[in-house]
Design a protein around this motif. Structure first.
Motif, PDB file in Angstrom:
ATOM      1  N   UNK A 386       0.828  -1.199   0.000  1.00 23.17           N
ATOM      2  CA  UNK A 386       0.000   0.000   0.000  1.00 23.17           C
ATOM      3  C   UNK A 386       0.868   1.257   0.000  1.00 23.17           C
ATOM      4  N   UNK A 387       1.860   1.308   0.895  1.00 20.67           N
ATOM      5  CA  UNK A 387       2.704   2.495   1.014  1.00 20.67           C
ATOM      6  C   UNK A 387       3.596   2.685  -0.212  1.00 20.67           C
ATOM      7  N   UNK A 388       4.106   1.583  -0.764  1.00 22.52           N
ATOM      8  CA  UNK A 388       4.930   1.691  -1.967  1.00 22.52           C
ATOM      9  C   UNK A 388       4.096   2.167  -3.145  1.00 22.52           C
ATOM     10  N   UNK A 389       2.869   1.645  -3.278  1.00 17.09           N
ATOM     11  CA  UNK A 389       1.989   2.085  -4.351  1.00 17.09           C
ATOM     12  C   UNK A 389       1.638   3.552  -4.231  1.00 17.09           C
ATOM     13  N   UNK A 390       1.334   3.985  -3.004  1.00 17.18           N
ATOM     14  CA  UNK A 390       1.031   5.395  -2.761  1.00 17.18           C
ATOM     15  C   UNK A 390       2.215   6.266  -3.148  1.00 17.18           C
ATOM     16  N   UNK A 391       3.400   5.900  -2.654  1.00 14.74           N
ATOM     17  CA  UNK A 391       4.567   6.758  -2.866  1.00 14.74           C
ATOM     18  C   UNK A 391       5.078   6.726  -4.296  1.00 14.74           C
ATOM     19  N   UNK A 392       4.928   5.588  -4.974  1.00 18.65           N
ATOM     20  CA  UNK A 392       5.304   5.548  -6.382  1.00 18.65           C
ATOM     21  C   UNK A 392       4.388   6.456  -7.194  1.00 18.65           C
ATOM     22  N   UNK A 393       3.092   6.437  -6.894  1.00 17.31           N
ATOM     23  CA  UNK A 393       2.144   7.320  -7.595  1.00 17.31           C
ATOM     24  C   UNK A 393       2.460   8.782  -7.309  1.00 17.31           C
ATOM     25  N   UNK A 394       2.757   9.092  -6.043  1.00  9.83           N
ATOM     26  CA  UNK A 394       3.096  10.472  -5.688  1.00  9.83           C
ATOM     27  C   UNK A 394       4.383  10.921  -6.381  1.00  9.83           C
ATOM     28  N   UNK A 395       5.354  10.012  -6.491  1.00  7.45           N
ATOM     29  CA  UNK A 395       6.626  10.351  -7.142  1.00  7.45           C
ATOM     30  C   UNK A 395       6.397  10.696  -8.613  1.00  7.45           C
ATOM     31  N   UNK A 396       5.598   9.889  -9.284  1.00 10.81           N
ATOM     32  CA  UNK A 396       5.279  10.136 -10.693  1.00 10.81           C
ATOM     33  C   UNK A 396       4.526  11.457 -10.857  1.00 10.81           C
ATOM     34  N   UNK A 397       3.678  11.766  -9.875  1.00 14.36           N
ATOM     35  CA  UNK A 397       2.890  13.003  -9.920  1.00 14.36           C
ATOM     36  C   UNK A 397       3.661  14.204  -9.377  1.00 14.36           C
ATOM     37  N   UNK A 398       4.956  13.969  -9.088  1.00 13.04           N
ATOM     38  CA  UNK A 398       5.860  15.016  -8.601  1.00 13.04           C
ATOM     39  C   UNK A 398       5.346  15.674  -7.317  1.00 13.04           C
ATOM     40  N   UNK A 399       4.855  14.816  -6.409  1.00 14.49           N
ATOM     41  CA  UNK A 399       4.372  15.285  -5.111  1.00 14.49           C
ATOM     42  C   UNK A 399       5.271  14.743  -4.002  1.00 14.49           C
ATOM     43  N   UNK A 400       5.141  15.318  -2.824  1.00 15.16           N
ATOM     44  CA  UNK A 400       5.942  14.905  -1.675  1.00 15.16           C
ATOM     45  C   UNK A 400       5.569  13.496  -1.241  1.00 15.16           C
ATOM     46  N   UNK A 401       6.510  12.696  -0.730  1.00 15.56           N
ATOM     47  CA  UNK A 401       6.186  11.330  -0.292  1.00 15.56           C
ATOM     48  C   UNK A 401       5.242  11.332   0.900  1.00 15.56           C
ATOM     49  N   UNK A 402       4.533  10.232   1.058  1.00 14.99           N
ATOM     50  CA  UNK A 402       3.599  10.036   2.159  1.00 14.99           C
ATOM     51  C   UNK A 402       4.267   9.110   3.165  1.00 14.99           C
ATOM     52  N   UNK A 403       4.613   9.653   4.332  1.00 13.51           N
ATOM     53  CA  UNK A 403       5.360   8.888   5.337  1.00 13.51           C
ATOM     54  C   UNK A 403       4.604   8.941   6.664  1.00 13.51           C
ATOM     55  N   UNK A 404       4.367   7.780   7.230  1.00 11.64           N
ATOM     56  CA  UNK A 404       3.700   7.688   8.527  1.00 11.64           C
ATOM     57  C   UNK A 404       4.741   7.575   9.627  1.00 11.64           C
ATOM     58  N   UNK A 405       4.561   8.344  10.695  1.00  5.29           N
ATOM     59  CA  UNK A 405       5.496   8.330  11.820  1.00  5.29           C
ATOM     60  C   UNK A 405       5.164   7.179  12.772  1.00  5.29           C
TER      61      UNK A 405
END
Length: 625
Positions: A386-405
């Motif tokens: 889930x997190x890799x899919x989210x962050x790969x999509x965000x990377x392609x869309x040139x957005x900041x990564x989604x990171x949970x603390x």
């Protein structure tokens, strides 16, 4: 050769739990996604036990659901039994677990993926990766087809150079009846990645018609089962299938020992590390020789099948030894095998080679998720996917990564542990790994994470509206309890029934509700409270939230304060190009570990094994703190 004219935003390699969640997340976030898997019939197959959730794992499934993932929904639709574990302990320990119908589970996953927009499928084996300098640009399949993409997520499970062991027999395979995958490891090692080997195993599957359940202890589901997903896609189970419990004995252990000289675990053919917390049966009787018996859980594989999963009897011993030993277990005297247990070795890549977004440090736009990162378990894999899919999509869309603390989610703990500490054995999540587990309960995953999922475009509007309504009603009930008084004649009969001290004057309801000996249900005879609940359509979920808030507010506030202190260190960022070797006050080990892992903050640096508090002080002084 390239027969694909489309350059995808994202290619997901592998269709297991990690790959399925990765593909669903990226597609739902608007990225044009291709899921490549060796067999489309086996999407999200439960390779081992037919269950989702468990201690800490159930919290992860709830978090996946809260963010907009599919695992919770699929589990609810295909469950045959539901249990809330650890109910005798505090709410931080409560963990949902469901037995699933194995065949329905995989079918449901595939149907949900096929109904997801922006998602294409292709059946083939990926045996090569396409690079341009330090960036991935696509994959190459066994058919020689090159497919281009802006980002790639690898979720290869146990298939990378997989090797199956049964006794003295060894053959290539990623799972029983399926071939292994070659080429990916070799391409990554050429690029400078460090690779290793891990091992896992699975028990025999047997014919339930050949078992004598009268000799076993029945293990039914909860009397009033709940479910995983916060969405009303399904209702809780009204009918359930029981599991059963039996035990090994000294005769079983003696028979198993007869095969130790032919065991790949003990004769040196398996060199890799297996899961510490899910050992094989031969490992258990070897390590715990003084223990007279071990639990064996007899778990049905579905509603209509007679196939049984023998949980607790994972083994790679020769088939004749498996056959003799299992027949010595009570209830298994006349057992018929469907298939024997086996061990499997496979390649993984130490996860310290990743960033918090699960992107590799060496190759841009390349993400790893699941067992390739050294984890074990469907839930851990699905969370990473889930997190890799989210962050790969965000990377392609040139957005900041989604990171949970770490104070925001078990998923945050999982990923931070992996990339900061690494792992030399299959990593499994436990509640004890989360220092803020009172905050990270299974009941409040939607309150914690759905707003975040909604903000990045994954969680639906329906989810967000349900969370806002849940929070509104919880606050409303808490306010009523804090502001409404109850007279002694109304509350004393309740206290007397519990043999508690009576009251002599009116008290606010919340003071009564916080008494640990009283459950909220005990107070529902108070007319004003019952009327308020009926008038405002307060359901059991809202009552649970309010009760936990009242009874555990002191613990919750303490953890929030501790988390705030941690987050202040998270805000002290370390540049990726920082040269630790110029700080001679750091220990040599700290310099080596910090240089290798490249922590992004002082907080992450403090969690690296080998970095001492004095090393952190040196860094803080250097950075003016």
């Amino acid at each position: 050769m390239s027969l694909f004219t489309t350059t995808y935003d994202l290619i997901v390699v592998g269709g297991g739990h990690a790959g399925s969640e990765a593909a669903a997340a990226s597609a739902n976030m608007g990225a044009k996604t291709l899921l490549i898997t060796m067999n489309l019939q086996n999407i999200a197959q439960m390779s081992c036990n037919p269950a989702m959730g468990g201690i800490a794992k159930g919290q992860i499934v709830r978090e996946i659901d809260a963010l907009g993932g599919y695992s919770g929904i699929v589990t609810d639709k295909t469950a045959i039994q539901f249990k809330m574990l650890n109910k005798s302990k505090g709410p931080a320990m409560w963990s949902p677990r469901a037995q699933s119908d194995r065949m329905q589970f995989a079918e449901c996953w595939r149907m949900m993926l096929e109904q997801t927009e922006n998602l294409d499928f292709f059946q083939d084996s990926v045996n090569g990766l396409l690079f341009e300098d330090d960036r991935i640009v696509g994959v190459k399949t066994a058919l020689g087809i090159e497919i281009k993409a802006k980002a790639v997520v690898i979720t290869a499970g146990t298939f990378l150079n997989g090797l199956i062991h049964i006794g003295e027999k060894t053959f290539g395979g990623g799972r029983a009846g399926e071939s292994s995958s070659t080429g990916i490891t070799e391409d990554l090692v050429k690029k400078g990645f460090e690779a290793g080997r891990m091992k896992t195993g699975t028990p025999p599957r047997v014919d339930g018609r050949s078992l004598d359940y009268s000799k076993m202890e029945e293990q039914p589901g909860d009397e009033f089962p709940v479910k995983f997903s916060y969405l009303p896609t399904t209702k809780p189970l009204t009918e359930q299938r029981s599991c059963y419990l039996t035990y090994t004995n000294q005769k079983v252990h003696d028979l198993l020992r007869e095969g130790f000289d032919r065991s790949p675990m003990f004769n040196g053919r398996i060199q890799s590390t297996g899961p510490r917390y899910c050992p094989s049966v031969e490992d258990k009787i070897n390590r715990f020789a003084s223990k007279e018996r071990h639990q064996i859980f007899v778990e049905p594989e579905g509603w209509n099948t007679v196939e049984i999963y023998v949980n607790g009897f994972s083994t790679s011993l020769p088939e004749d030894i498996q056959d003799k030993a299992i027949r010595a277990i009570e209830g298994f005297e006349n057992v018929k095998f469907f298939r024997y247990g086996y061990a499997i070795e496979y390649d993984y890549f130490p996860p310290t080679q990743l960033t918090h977004s699960l992107e590799t440090k060496l190759i841009k736009n390349l993400f790893f998720a699941g067992q390739i990162n050294g984890t074990t378990g469907y839930e851990e894999a699905a969370a990473q996917g889930l997190m890799a899919g989210i962050n790969a999509a965000l990377k392609v869309q040139e957005k900041e990564p989604f990171i949970l603390k770490r104070n925001e989610a078990y998923i945050g703990v999982l990923i931070d542990d992996l990339i900061t500490k690494g792992t030399e054995e299959p990593y499994r999540m436990f509640t004890s790994r989360a220092e803020y587990r009172t905050l990270l309960r299974q009941d409040n995953a939607d309150l914690r994470l759905t707003p975040k999922g909604f903000e990045i475009g994954l969680a639906s509007k329906e989810r967000m509206e349900r969370v806002l309504e849940k929070q509104r009603k919880t606050d409303l009930l808490i306010s009523f309890l804090e502001n409404t008084s109850v007279k002694p004649e109304e509350v004393n009969p309740i206290l007397a029934a519990k043999e508690l001290a009576l009251v002599s004057q009116s008290l606010k309801l919340f003071k009564i509700a916080t008494r640990p000996q009283l459950a909220f249900d005990d107070l529902l005879v108070i007319s004003s409270l019952k009327q308020f609940i009926d008038d405002n359509f307060i359901d059991a979920e809202i009552i649970e939230q309010a009760e936990i808030h009242l009874k555990y507010s002191g613990y919750i506030d303490k953890e929030k304060n501790n988390a705030d202190k941690l987050n202040r260190l998270e805000n002290v960022l370390i540049p990726s190009s920082f040269d630790y070797h110029k700080l001679h006050s750091l220990s040599i080990e700290a310099r080596q570990k910090l240089t290798k892992i490249k922590p992004t903050s002082i907080s992450q640096a403090s969690r690296i094994s080998g970095v001492s508090p004095s090393d952190i002080s040196v860094l803080l002084v250097y950075m003016g703190r």
